[in-house]
Design an enzyme around this catalytic site. Sequence first.
Site, PDB file in Angstrom:
ATOM      1  N   GLU A   1       0.812  -1.219   0.000  1.00 16.72           N
ATOM      2  CA  GLU A   1       0.000   0.000   0.000  1.00 16.72           C
ATOM      3  C   GLU A   1       0.848   1.273   0.000  1.00 16.72           C
ATOM      4  O   GLU A   1       0.768   2.100   0.910  1.00 16.72           O
ATOM      5  CB  GLU A   1      -0.965  -0.004   1.191  1.00 16.72           C
ATOM      6  CG  GLU A   1      -1.968  -1.140   1.113  1.00 16.72           C
ATOM      7  CD  GLU A   1      -3.116  -1.018   2.100  1.00 16.72           C
ATOM      8  OE1 GLU A   1      -2.934  -0.372   3.147  1.00 16.72           O
ATOM      9  OE2 GLU A   1      -4.201  -1.563   1.820  1.00 16.72           O
TER      10      GLU A   1
ATOM     11  N   CYS B   1       6.894  12.576   1.182  1.00 17.70           N
ATOM     12  CA  CYS B   1       8.019  12.958   2.026  1.00 17.70           C
ATOM     13  C   CYS B   1       8.463  14.356   1.606  1.00 17.70           C
ATOM     14  O   CYS B   1       8.499  14.660   0.407  1.00 17.70           O
ATOM     15  CB  CYS B   1       9.158  11.957   1.862  1.00 17.70           C
ATOM     16  SG  CYS B   1      10.618  12.415   2.826  1.00 17.70           S
TER      17      CYS B   1
ATOM     18  N   CYS C   1      11.443  15.870   2.717  1.00 17.39           N
ATOM     19  CA  CYS C   1      12.820  16.103   3.140  1.00 17.39           C
ATOM     20  C   CYS C   1      13.600  16.874   2.066  1.00 17.39           C
ATOM     21  O   CYS C   1      13.097  17.093   0.960  1.00 17.39           O
ATOM     22  CB  CYS C   1      13.506  14.770   3.429  1.00 17.39           C
ATOM     23  SG  CYS C   1      13.982  13.871   1.959  1.00 17.39           S
TER      24      CYS C   1
ATOM     25  N   GLU D   1      -6.570  -8.002  -0.656  1.00 20.32           N
ATOM     26  CA  GLU D   1      -6.974  -8.031   0.759  1.00 20.32           C
ATOM     27  C   GLU D   1      -8.460  -7.714   0.853  1.00 20.32           C
ATOM     28  O   GLU D   1      -8.973  -6.854   0.135  1.00 20.32           O
ATOM     29  CB  GLU D   1      -6.251  -6.950   1.571  1.00 20.32           C
ATOM     30  CG  GLU D   1      -4.786  -7.162   1.808  1.00 20.32           C
ATOM     31  CD  GLU D   1      -4.195  -6.008   2.637  1.00 20.32           C
ATOM     32  OE1 GLU D   1      -4.940  -5.367   3.406  1.00 20.32           O
ATOM     33  OE2 GLU D   1      -2.988  -5.737   2.474  1.00 20.32           O
TER      34      GLU D   1
HETATM   35  C1  GLA Z   1      -4.190  -2.670   4.926  1.00 19.34           C
HETATM   36  C2  GLA Z   1      -2.817  -3.269   5.054  1.00 19.34           C
HETATM   37  C3  GLA Z   1      -2.791  -4.519   5.891  1.00 19.34           C
HETATM   38  C4  GLA Z   1      -3.673  -4.379   7.100  1.00 19.34           C
HETATM   39  C5  GLA Z   1      -5.066  -4.041   6.643  1.00 19.34           C
HETATM   40  C6  GLA Z   1      -6.073  -3.956   7.777  1.00 19.34           C
HETATM   41  O1  GLA Z   1      -4.895  -3.073   3.838  1.00 19.34           O
HETATM   42  O2  GLA Z   1      -2.236  -3.546   3.818  1.00 19.34           O
HETATM   43  O3  GLA Z   1      -1.463  -4.770   6.266  1.00 19.34           O
HETATM   44  O4  GLA Z   1      -3.185  -3.378   7.928  1.00 19.34           O
HETATM   45  O5  GLA Z   1      -5.033  -2.784   6.016  1.00 19.34           O
HETATM   46  O6  GLA Z   1      -7.355  -3.739   7.275  1.00 19.34           O
HETATM   47 ZN    ZN Z   2      12.291  12.438   1.281  1.00 23.96          ZN
END
Ligand code: GLA
Ligand code: ZN
Length: 695
Positions: A158, A163, A165, A323
Amino acid sequence: MKKKYSTIHPKVKGFMHGGDYNPDQWVGYPDIIEEDYRLMKLAKCNTFSINIFGWSAIEPEEGTYTFEWLDKIINGLAEQGSHVILATPSGARPAWLSQKYPEVLRVEKNRQRNLHGLRHNHCFTSPVYREKTQQFNRILAERYKDHPALIMWHVSNEYSGECHCDLCQAAFREWLKEKYHNNLDELNHAWWTGFWSHTFSNWEQIESPAPHGENQVHGHNLDWKRFVTEQTIDFYKNEIVPLREITPTIPVTTNFMGSYPEMGPFLGLNYDKFAKEVDVVTWDSYPAWHGDYQETSELAADVGFVHDMYRSLKDGQPFLILECTPSLVNWHKVNKTKRPGMHLLSSMQSIAHGADSILYFQWRKGRGASEKFHGAVVDHVGHEHNRVFREVAELGEVLENLQEVVGASVEAEVAIIYDWENQWAIDDAQGLKIENKEYINTCQAQYQAFWKKGIPVDVISMDKDLSKYKLVIAPMLYMVRPGVAERIETFVSNGGTFVSTYWSGIVDEHDLCFLGGFPGPLKNVLGIWAEEIDTLYDKEFNEVKFKEESSLNLSQTYKARDYCEVVHPKGANVLAEFQHDYYQGMPALTVNRYGKGEAYYIASRNDAQFHDDFYGEMAERLDIKSVFSEEIPKGVSVQRRANEHHEYTFVMNFNDHEQTVKLTKDHVYVDMVSQREIKSTVVLKPYGVVVLKKC
Ligand code: GLA
Ligand code: ZN
């Protein structure tokens, strides 16, 4: 064209089912790992993503590698027949790395450097972090390149955030120099820096936007967001160099996100650009089912919109759910469990819109830290005798029954334009309703009309090919980038139908207003001039009434809220008019004949009934077919995937009560979910679903 796409890897034959497995949290618990293998079989899971956060377990000290635990896990998974999606662990790093090389730590907008902790917080420019991640990925790829279980790379996790910096500031300036041909006057013009005396006289004066610095120059904000996307992609490209080199046949992806509770795409990165760099689009889908602020069926339509968007990113290629939760999350405002049946239903919905996997976060609930109460297939109780596990196993079985659906395509004759840069510019604009101009909701409001009718829709950016559609809808096309108006003109003159709305054709790619009248470059095709836009208070409304002699078969009056535009026809015909206020009797809906096609303009934000009726009429006139010939009851969604041989019709009940759906009389179907024959009617349970295939 109906077609069957190949799976992401020849070893993958059916739907992938499984998800994030974090054995790195359980190294001291060999019995748990053994038990996992038994449970994985029982849950009918066949694919696991590992090593997403495994860096410190593999490299506890700089240059010391302890891969043995991971070898065991990969071999263990392979032995019990699972595919492995191997992650590069750059989403979080060992403490020694931050300690020794503080430049890898992200600097926030306020110019403060973060301490070590959390995750997803690296500098995406840092040469050290780029070197360390690439080096790690090389070792990882070398070690597992020939492993029979490996089917895909899950790069980082994800990607998000920015950033600020010094390294990033310097990179931003270089990026600007290239974009503006080393010509500061060009940049000053594009950013309209004459405003508030903001003209730059040398490149070093330019910094990223900041809450305590510059943040009101829209071209600047926009370019920064573009830079963040490009720099993130560049970081990703640096990560995958060894993967491409060492494992050229293993596909590479990174997981995209959604936004919640407003169900849309993640807005921090332009995924339309990122999608070009991944082999398959994947996303993490976490709708807040059963919320108290929206009907479940309305939420379902919004989720459908996001699925269709992610499918359209690669022009219809099936995407992956990398996911989702088997039950609940731990970070919504209220963390409600999925009602019985909802897990199967929401999974079938993902598949109906083009997903070829259902993968979870997470396989087993951790014992400690912030995600210990996040839903998982295996709960702290540790056995299989609970509702969530049973529903997961049941889904696993259904996915096996549905295997032939993998790779089947979704065919759409309608496209809705949703565009990240347009969203950024709309959100940044100071005017209209300040807090939320509801761009995504406006796109989703048009989408709902098609969803209710079972008409498939692609959701595309303004740069995509329009020629394959009969109807293209561009709600609030505020920004019109170069070439877009010309492509819309060609589409319409060749016979296409185009619909746009209020607040379109306002700014160019630099967020500079078009001069000479709105809707700017869309004026010709739409045949109108939009003189001014009125913003209504929440309780106010106007009404829109169709003219008696209008060419559409509509006669009702509809409510308009939020925005009403004062529009003059310049060649277009007026189909409906406002009923109140100083623009009473002025156009609320126009149509312009342009070449062989037509272009409609909706001048106000109208109610759902308007969209249902107007787009119903459009579908009829343009012979745009629903995938279902019988009536679709309220709250039921019908979607279809098809390959050269078969059509698979998903009939999904998003109501908490039963619904009866009539089927075409002379056909006999098999419901691939229950494996039963169905004739003439189907009674859907609350949150029930059938997948129909003609016998
Ligand atoms: C995200 C992250 C996972 C987890 C889920 C929880 O999608 O990629 O590592 O933290 O959220 O919903
Ligand atoms: Zn940076």
